[in-house]
Write an enzyme that holds these catalytic residues in place. Structure first.
Site, PDB file in Angstrom:
ATOM      1  N   HIS B  12       4.511  16.279   2.390  1.00 56.30           N
ATOM      2  CA  HIS B  12       3.441  15.551   3.092  1.00 56.30           C
ATOM      3  C   HIS B  12       2.194  16.418   3.321  1.00 56.30           C
ATOM      4  CE1 HIS B  12       5.689  16.740   7.058  1.00 56.30           C
ATOM      5  NE2 HIS B  12       4.856  17.687   6.697  1.00 56.30           N
ATOM      6  N   HIS B  59       1.700  17.369  13.564  1.00 51.84           N
ATOM      7  CA  HIS B  59       1.152  18.722  13.443  1.00 51.84           C
ATOM      8  C   HIS B  59       0.031  18.956  14.443  1.00 51.84           C
ATOM      9  CE1 HIS B  59       2.773  17.486   9.513  1.00 51.84           C
ATOM     10  NE2 HIS B  59       2.982  18.740   9.249  1.00 51.84           N
ATOM     11  N   HIS B 193       8.090  26.496   1.895  1.00 49.25           N
ATOM     12  CA  HIS B 193       6.719  26.990   2.064  1.00 49.25           C
ATOM     13  C   HIS B 193       6.584  27.752   3.369  1.00 49.25           C
ATOM     14  CE1 HIS B 193       6.537  23.099   4.191  1.00 49.25           C
ATOM     15  NE2 HIS B 193       5.300  23.263   4.580  1.00 49.25           N
ATOM     16  N   GLU B 240      11.189  22.188   7.690  1.00 50.39           N
ATOM     17  CA  GLU B 240      11.007  20.724   7.656  1.00 50.39           C
ATOM     18  C   GLU B 240      12.129  20.021   6.889  1.00 50.39           C
ATOM     19  OE1 GLU B 240       6.101  20.628   7.752  1.00 50.39           O
ATOM     20  OE2 GLU B 240       7.150  20.398   5.858  1.00 50.39           O
TER      21      GLU B 240
END
Lengths: 115, 280
Positions: B12, B59, B193, B240
């Site tokens: 995303h 976020h 990541h 995530e």
């Protein structure tokens, strides 16, 4: 219950300690969701930092725009991204700065991870 | 009764939102990523889900660190995105389904998952990017949505096991809804990541490949991992993957991978796409 909190090299876990330490800095960065606030900050950074009660370490890191220092001062990367974004810096620019690489080399490192 | 037709996973990354706005579908950097999606859209055209439950992390748009819920769910008639500080365009609102949301809330809390309930909720790129990737025409077809937020911003994060079990309760709750709804579950974010620290740019293709494979047939493989283990293997934001595990927990039937795509890099991230069919 105990669990493994051994540090991971090159990684600051944004936990309660960091969240307390960086609260003012992150709150200021959260305010940058709003365009008017971004303009107010850019017009007078010092006054804006005072308004949010940043400490000296946080203020200096903001003036220097050094991401590792911002993280050490309690900054959370998702909030810092809003700060970096005001200067047109994306996550590759931020990654390059933190790893001491050129942006091109950092991008190449990412690309090579796919080989 | 409501039925879970399948689960989808996708990264995303906010840069995707900008690439969509700029229609960079044929750009050489973006093409290997965007080319993964048409087969999933064809599957969605066949299956025609009525509702998407979108599992993502906020976020720093709707929630700040003053109140950081571990689990939160939307129960609003519509959801809008907003300025996140750096230029993702404001797009058409997403339809909600408050009655369905409250059914999920009733059942999940009854099952010991104490969610924060939100009658107003801004959705950020964690929600909008997956919705735009799977349903470029979402505003025309009027697919309804339920945003389900899991904290991946501030440690401690809920464990892989906790998130998988949340998914199991979610699946049961959906299937006890009396209306004939077809429901698809989105697990967003990932794969490996890391944005922050000297370890920024960390990607682990071997671990990601294993995630793509095991989440289909052996999701319980991950349940004894800690969040720290996930950060070591997948990077700080690779944690995530718990959002994928929550999705997978909700699939109750025979799960078959219909499509997949894995591409490095998009922005700083290894992007993973899966379309899992959930047969009764």
């Amino acid at each position: 219950m105990t669990h493994n909190k051994e540090p991971i090299p090159g990684t600051v876990m944004f936990d309660g300690t960091q969240a307390m330490k960086g609260y003012a800095l992150n709150k200021m960065c959260y305010s940058f969701n709003n365009k008017q606030n971004r303009e107010e900050f850019l017009a007078d950074e010092e006054a804006y930092m005072d308004k949010y009660g940043l400490n000296d370490e946080q203020k200096q890191a903001v003036r220097d725009k050094v991401v590792l220092d911002l993280i050490a001062a309690g900054g959370n990367i998702y909030y810092l991204a809003k700060f970096a974004g005001m200067y047109g810096l994306n996550v590759q620019d931020v990654g390059a700065q933190q790893t001491g690489m050129s942006v091109e080399d950092f991008k190449e490192k990412l690309r090579r991870a796919g080989e | 009764m409501a039925r879970i037709v399948g689960g989808l996973t996708t990264s995303h990354i906010p840069a995707i939102g900008n690439a969509i706005a700029r229609k960079m579908f044929e750009d050489p950097y973006w093409k290997p990523f965007f080319d993964g999606y048409p087969p999933v859209r064809e599957w969605l055209d066949e299956v025609k889900p009525d509702v998407a439950v979108v599992i993502y992390n906020d976020h720093g748009l709707n929630f700040f660190l003053d109140k950081q819920p571990t689990f939160a769910i939307g129960a609003a008639p519509e959801y809008r995105n907003d300025d996140e500080g750096w230029g993702i365009p404001t797009i058409a609102p997403f339809k909600g389904d408050p009655a369905f949301s409250w059914h999920l809330i009733d059942n999940l809390v009854h099952d010991d998952f104490d969610l924060v309930t939100c009658q107003e909720m801004l959705v950020d790129h964690g929600f909008t990017v997956p919705m735009q990737l799977f349903w470029p025409n979402y505003a025309d077809i009027g697919i309804k949505t339920v945003p389900l937020v899991i904290n991946t911003v501030q440690h401690p994060l809920p464990s892989p096991r906790r998130c998988y079990n949340l998914g199991k309760s979610l699946g049961k709750a959906i299937e006890s809804y009396p209306e004939d709804l077809k429901v698809v579950i989105l697990g967003t974010g990932g794969l490996s990541h890391q944005l922050d620290g000297q370890r920024a740019g960390f990607i682990n293709k071997t671990f990601d490949r294993m995630c793509m494979e095991k989440i289909v047939d052996d999701p319980e493989h991950f349940l004894d991992m800690s969040i720290r283990d996930l950060v070591v293997e997948a990077g700080a934001q690779g944690a995530e993957f718990i959002l994928w595990l929550a999705m997978r927990g909700a699939l109750t039937g025979k799960v078959t991978a219909r499509h997949s795509n894995y591409h490095i890099p998009i922005s700083n991230t290894a992007s993973g796409l899966l379309c899992l069919e959930n047969a009764a």
